[in-house]
Design an enzyme around this catalytic site. Structure first.
Site, PDB file in Angstrom:
ATOM      1  N   MET A  30      -7.826  36.209  70.888  1.00  0.00           N
ATOM      2  CA  MET A  30      -8.982  35.691  71.625  1.00  0.00           C
ATOM      3  C   MET A  30      -8.529  34.715  72.709  1.00  0.00           C
ATOM      4  SD  MET A  30     -12.123  35.493  68.984  1.00  0.00           S
ATOM      5  CE  MET A  30     -11.727  33.934  68.234  1.00  0.00           C
ATOM      6  N   LEU A  33      -3.777  30.928  74.135  1.00  0.00           N
ATOM      7  CA  LEU A  33      -2.562  31.329  73.416  1.00  0.00           C
ATOM      8  C   LEU A  33      -1.661  30.141  73.108  1.00  0.00           C
ATOM      9  CD1 LEU A  33      -1.627  34.613  75.345  1.00  0.00           C
ATOM     10  CD2 LEU A  33      -3.080  34.332  73.318  1.00  0.00           C
ATOM     11  N   HIS A  34      -0.979  30.264  71.971  1.00  0.00           N
ATOM     12  CA  HIS A  34       0.008  29.264  71.554  1.00  0.00           C
ATOM     13  C   HIS A  34       1.198  30.025  70.954  1.00  0.00           C
ATOM     14  CE1 HIS A  34      -1.541  30.113  67.569  1.00  0.00           C
ATOM     15  NE2 HIS A  34      -2.762  29.745  67.947  1.00  0.00           N
ATOM     16  N   GLY A  36       2.094  30.659  68.053  1.00  0.00           N
ATOM     17  CA  GLY A  36       1.755  31.593  66.969  1.00  0.00           C
ATOM     18  C   GLY A  36       1.437  32.976  67.522  1.00  0.00           C
ATOM     19  N   HIS A  37       0.586  33.015  68.548  1.00  0.00           N
ATOM     20  CA  HIS A  37       0.275  34.302  69.183  1.00  0.00           C
ATOM     21  C   HIS A  37       1.552  34.938  69.754  1.00  0.00           C
ATOM     22  CE1 HIS A  37      -3.726  32.154  69.912  1.00  0.00           C
ATOM     23  NE2 HIS A  37      -4.113  33.230  69.262  1.00  0.00           N
ATOM     24  N   GLN A  61     -18.232  38.213  66.338  1.00  0.00           N
ATOM     25  CA  GLN A  61     -17.662  37.572  65.151  1.00  0.00           C
ATOM     26  C   GLN A  61     -18.007  36.087  65.046  1.00  0.00           C
ATOM     27  OE1 GLN A  61     -13.583  38.707  66.491  1.00  0.00           O
ATOM     28  NE2 GLN A  61     -12.987  36.726  65.664  1.00  0.00           N
ATOM     29  N   SER A 188      -3.283  26.690  66.001  1.00  0.00           N
ATOM     30  CA  SER A 188      -4.579  27.356  66.153  1.00  0.00           C
ATOM     31  C   SER A 188      -5.158  26.976  67.506  1.00  0.00           C
ATOM     32  CB  SER A 188      -5.522  26.884  65.042  1.00  0.00           C
ATOM     33  OG  SER A 188      -6.865  27.181  65.375  1.00  0.00           O
ATOM     34  N   SER A 189      -5.869  27.909  68.117  1.00  0.00           N
ATOM     35  CA  SER A 189      -6.528  27.612  69.398  1.00  0.00           C
ATOM     36  C   SER A 189      -7.516  26.469  69.218  1.00  0.00           C
ATOM     37  CB  SER A 189      -7.258  28.849  69.912  1.00  0.00           C
ATOM     38  OG  SER A 189      -6.368  29.934  69.995  1.00  0.00           O
ATOM     39  N   ARG A 190      -8.086  26.362  68.030  1.00  0.00           N
ATOM     40  CA  ARG A 190      -9.089  25.316  67.794  1.00  0.00           C
ATOM     41  C   ARG A 190      -8.453  23.934  67.613  1.00  0.00           C
ATOM     42  NH1 ARG A 190     -11.999  29.739  65.007  1.00  0.00           N
ATOM     43  NH2 ARG A 190     -14.000  30.018  66.066  1.00  0.00           N
TER      44      ARG A 190
HETATM   45  P1  AMP Z   1      -7.016  34.474  67.446  1.00  0.00           P
HETATM   46  O1  AMP Z   1      -6.748  34.396  68.908  1.00  0.00           O
HETATM   47  O2  AMP Z   1      -7.266  33.148  66.815  1.00  0.00           O
HETATM   48  O3  AMP Z   1      -8.033  35.531  67.094  1.00  0.00           O
HETATM   49  O4  AMP Z   1      -5.661  34.969  66.791  1.00  0.00           O
HETATM   50  C1  AMP Z   1      -5.055  36.178  67.201  1.00  0.00           C
HETATM   51  C2  AMP Z   1      -3.984  36.529  66.214  1.00  0.00           C
HETATM   52  O5  AMP Z   1      -3.003  35.494  66.171  1.00  0.00           O
HETATM   53  C3  AMP Z   1      -4.541  36.675  64.778  1.00  0.00           C
HETATM   54  O6  AMP Z   1      -3.910  37.795  64.164  1.00  0.00           O
HETATM   55  C4  AMP Z   1      -4.121  35.383  64.142  1.00  0.00           C
HETATM   56  O7  AMP Z   1      -3.952  35.476  62.745  1.00  0.00           O
HETATM   57  C5  AMP Z   1      -2.785  35.120  64.836  1.00  0.00           C
HETATM   58  N1  AMP Z   1      -2.447  33.700  64.735  1.00  0.00           N
HETATM   59  C6  AMP Z   1      -3.241  32.646  65.032  1.00  0.00           C
HETATM   60  N2  AMP Z   1      -2.612  31.484  64.757  1.00  0.00           N
HETATM   61  C7  AMP Z   1      -1.395  31.815  64.265  1.00  0.00           C
HETATM   62  C8  AMP Z   1      -0.284  31.059  63.779  1.00  0.00           C
HETATM   63  N3  AMP Z   1      -0.300  29.734  63.728  1.00  0.00           N
HETATM   64  N4  AMP Z   1       0.815  31.729  63.353  1.00  0.00           N
HETATM   65  C9  AMP Z   1       0.830  33.092  63.376  1.00  0.00           C
HETATM   66  N5  AMP Z   1      -0.182  33.861  63.810  1.00  0.00           N
HETATM   67  C10 AMP Z   1      -1.281  33.236  64.253  1.00  0.00           C
END
Ligand code: AMP
Length: 280
Positions: A30, A33-34, A36-37, A61, A188-190
């Site tokens: 979504m 990005l960080h 993790g993404h 969602q 987390s983006s949040r």
């Molecule tokens: P989102 O943009 O929050 O929907 O996340 C997109 C994808 O990135 C999802 O599969 C998340 O589980 C994954 N994701 C988010 N945060 C992390 C993180 N800290 N480490 C690994 N994957 C992550």
């Protein structure tokens, strides 16, 4: 990195790769990005010939009182972060590309497994329906060989894995490890919503996992006691929504914890919702 915003565009581009016999890895996000993404993108790049990343804040969602309108949208910064990793395609669809009027949404409907009504499913009614709908639509358009999801959203990963099995989709669902800040806070983006002080409180989630794990290793398997151990380390500024020790595949809650069970946690710090998990 080719950027496409239309359904026809991404279909044509991915079809061309398929015709060349190339395998396609897909990373749905979504945005905001960080690292993790980016770790998901890196993993897709090492395993597939072609990597497709999507950025789409999916309204379906989010609940009516949730943060859809204010969710961070940082496309320019996201593009700058992605470019050096050289994914092949970036799909930034419009709402109309994902949910065109002509599309009969009921064709995307997947009758969710029972586990989707537990934990986050109980707290965010309709959330996993929205996730499965958008992921199916992406799968239909992109037809990836492999799709990469973070273990950060463990229940989501479990439900999508189940969906792929139930629908016999020819897609390998790959769970990728959680990336954390040096404090242990899951990226987390949040997290952008958190003040410096909040971030310190939020880091107690990870400290609580480590403590609970140590108590488990000291031979406590009673999950009520383990939940108590978790709470004893959690900042009092965090209001827990759930703490459960669950089977890593079925997500059934356990009364006696076993190695490889997952501790699932969700809680609120002010208006920010935090979720995380840890393997015993
Ligand atoms: P989102 O943009 O929050 O929907 O996340 C997109 C994808 O990135 C999802 O599969 C998340 O589980 C994954 N994701 C988010 N945060 C992390 C993180 N800290 N480490 C690994 N994957 C992550």
């Amino acid at each position: 990195m080719i950027i496409s915003s239309s359904a026809e565009g991404i279909q044509a581009l991915t079809a061309a790769y398929r015709d060349e016999g190339k395998t396609i890895g897909f990373v749905p996000t979504m945005g905001a990005l960080h690292a993790g993404h980016l770790s998901l993108v890196k993993q897709a790049k090492t395993e597939c010939d072609v990597t497709v990343v999507s950025i789409f804040v999916n309204p379906k969602q989010f609940g009516p009182t949730e943060d859809f309108k204010t969710y961070p949208r940082t496309l320019e910064a996201d593009t700058d972060l992605l470019s050096p990793l050289e994914p092949d395609l970036l799909f930034t669809p419009t709402l109309e590309a994902i949910y065109p009027r002509s599309l009969n949404l009921s064709n995307l409907h997947y009758p969710l497994p029972e586990m989707a009504s537990w934990y986050c499913g109980a707290i965010r009614p309709g959330h996993f329906e929205g996730v499965c709908t958008v992921v199916r639509r992406f799968f239909d358009l992109i037809r990836p060989n492999s799709a990469y999801f973070g273990e950060k959203d463990y229940q989501q990963l479990s439900i999508i894995s189940q969906m792929v099995r139930d629908l016999s989709l020819p897609i390998r669902v790959v769970g990728c490890p959680i990336l954390r800040e040096p404090s242990g806070l899951a990226m987390s983006s949040r997290n952008q919503y958190l003040s410096k002080q909040d971030a310190l409180h939020a880091a107690t989630i990870y400290a609580s996992f480590l403590h609970t794990h140590q108590i488990f290793l000291d031979n406590t398997t009673d999950t009520d006691l383990l939940r108590g151990a978790f709470l004893s380390q959690l900042s009092e500024h965090i209001v827990p929504e759930y703490i459960e020790i669950v089977d890593p595949i079925s997500l059934e809650p356990q009364t006696e914890a076993r190695f490889t069970d997952k501790i699932l946690f969700a809680g609120r710090l002010g208006t920010t919702r935090l979720i995380d998990n840890y393997s015993l």
